[in-house]
Design a protein around this motif. Structure first.
Motif, PDB file in Angstrom:
ATOM      1  N   GLN A  11       0.842  -1.199   0.000  1.00 31.81           N
ATOM      2  CA  GLN A  11       0.000   0.000   0.000  1.00 31.81           C
ATOM      3  C   GLN A  11       0.879   1.252   0.000  1.00 31.81           C
ATOM      4  O   GLN A  11       1.852   1.354   0.733  1.00 31.81           O
ATOM      5  N   ASP A  12       0.522   2.150  -0.851  1.00 36.40           N
ATOM      6  CA  ASP A  12       1.191   3.455  -0.987  1.00 36.40           C
ATOM      7  C   ASP A  12       2.644   3.355  -1.426  1.00 36.40           C
ATOM      8  O   ASP A  12       3.453   4.230  -1.106  1.00 36.40           O
ATOM      9  N   ILE A  13       2.976   2.303  -2.147  1.00 37.82           N
ATOM     10  CA  ILE A  13       4.294   2.290  -2.796  1.00 37.82           C
ATOM     11  C   ILE A  13       4.280   3.339  -3.898  1.00 37.82           C
ATOM     12  O   ILE A  13       5.225   4.100  -4.059  1.00 37.82           O
ATOM     13  N   PHE A  14       3.179   3.363  -4.629  1.00 37.71           N
ATOM     14  CA  PHE A  14       3.012   4.347  -5.695  1.00 37.71           C
ATOM     15  C   PHE A  14       1.989   5.379  -5.227  1.00 37.71           C
ATOM     16  O   PHE A  14       0.866   5.045  -4.893  1.00 37.71           O
TER      17      PHE A  14
ATOM     18  N   LEU B  14      -5.118   4.958 -11.230  1.00 41.70           N
ATOM     19  CA  LEU B  14      -3.775   4.456 -11.527  1.00 41.70           C
ATOM     20  C   LEU B  14      -3.083   3.977 -10.253  1.00 41.70           C
ATOM     21  O   LEU B  14      -2.382   2.967 -10.264  1.00 41.70           O
ATOM     22  N   ARG B  15      -3.322   4.680  -9.151  1.00 46.46           N
ATOM     23  CA  ARG B  15      -2.738   4.269  -7.873  1.00 46.46           C
ATOM     24  C   ARG B  15      -3.251   2.893  -7.453  1.00 46.46           C
ATOM     25  O   ARG B  15      -2.484   2.042  -7.014  1.00 46.46           O
ATOM     26  N   VAL B  16      -4.553   2.651  -7.603  1.00 46.05           N
ATOM     27  CA  VAL B  16      -5.130   1.348  -7.250  1.00 46.05           C
ATOM     28  C   VAL B  16      -4.582   0.260  -8.162  1.00 46.05           C
ATOM     29  O   VAL B  16      -4.236  -0.833  -7.701  1.00 46.05           O
ATOM     30  N   ILE B  17      -4.484   0.543  -9.441  1.00 44.46           N
ATOM     31  CA  ILE B  17      -3.954  -0.456 -10.382  1.00 44.46           C
ATOM     32  C   ILE B  17      -2.530  -0.847 -10.007  1.00 44.46           C
ATOM     33  O   ILE B  17      -2.191  -2.036  -9.954  1.00 44.46           O
ATOM     34  N   LEU B  18      -1.697   0.126  -9.717  1.00 46.10           N
ATOM     35  CA  LEU B  18      -0.300  -0.176  -9.409  1.00 46.10           C
ATOM     36  C   LEU B  18      -0.135  -0.806  -8.024  1.00 46.10           C
ATOM     37  O   LEU B  18       0.636  -1.758  -7.854  1.00 46.10           O
TER      38      LEU B  18
END
Length: 135
Positions: free
Chosen positions: A98-101, A108-112
């Protein structure tokens, strides 16, 4: 009458007819693939079953993460019990990523952040299962 033959005939021998031929069983032209040789992992130690279990667990974990990504992208009702369950399972599987990206775009944040653990689980699970099958 005494039997003057040098050796006695077997019981049930009919002197007037030739013996019946043995039943004919056709042999296959080629034996089935792998016939006569043991497969790897068939030693009864359970390595094939363990490899299958690891492979399946990795697939299920990746499926939950992918399902959460799809549900989020299509705007599923997060108040729904099923959607909440999938979100909880995906959150538990991806807690470490979580929250790497941190992107400005939420989708896009959820996808990554959920796609990375899905890919890692698939690669690691299938890799470990492949190694176990080689023993």
């Amino acid at each position: 009458m005494s039997d003057t033959r040098p050796f006695p005939e077997p019981p049930g021998y009919d002197y007037g007819r030739p013996p019946a031929p043995e039943p004919w069983h056709a042999e296959p032209a080629y034996p089935p693939a792998g016939a006569g040789r043991p497969r790897r992992g068939d030693d009864g130690s359970g390595t094939r079953r363990t490899a299958l279990a690891i492979h399946t667990i990795a697939d299920v974990a990746a499926a939950f993460l992918a399902l959460w990504i799809v549900l989020y992208l299509f705007g599923a009702n997060q108040g729904n019990v099923f959607v909440g369950f999938v979100q909880d399972v995906a959150g538990a599987l991806a807690w470490w990523s979580q929250d790497i990206f941190t992107m400005d775009t939420e989708k896009l944040r959820v996808i990554l952040n959920y796609g990375l653990p899905a890919v890692i689980y698939l690669a690691a699970g299938h890799g470990v299962a492949a190694r176990l099958r080689r023993f």
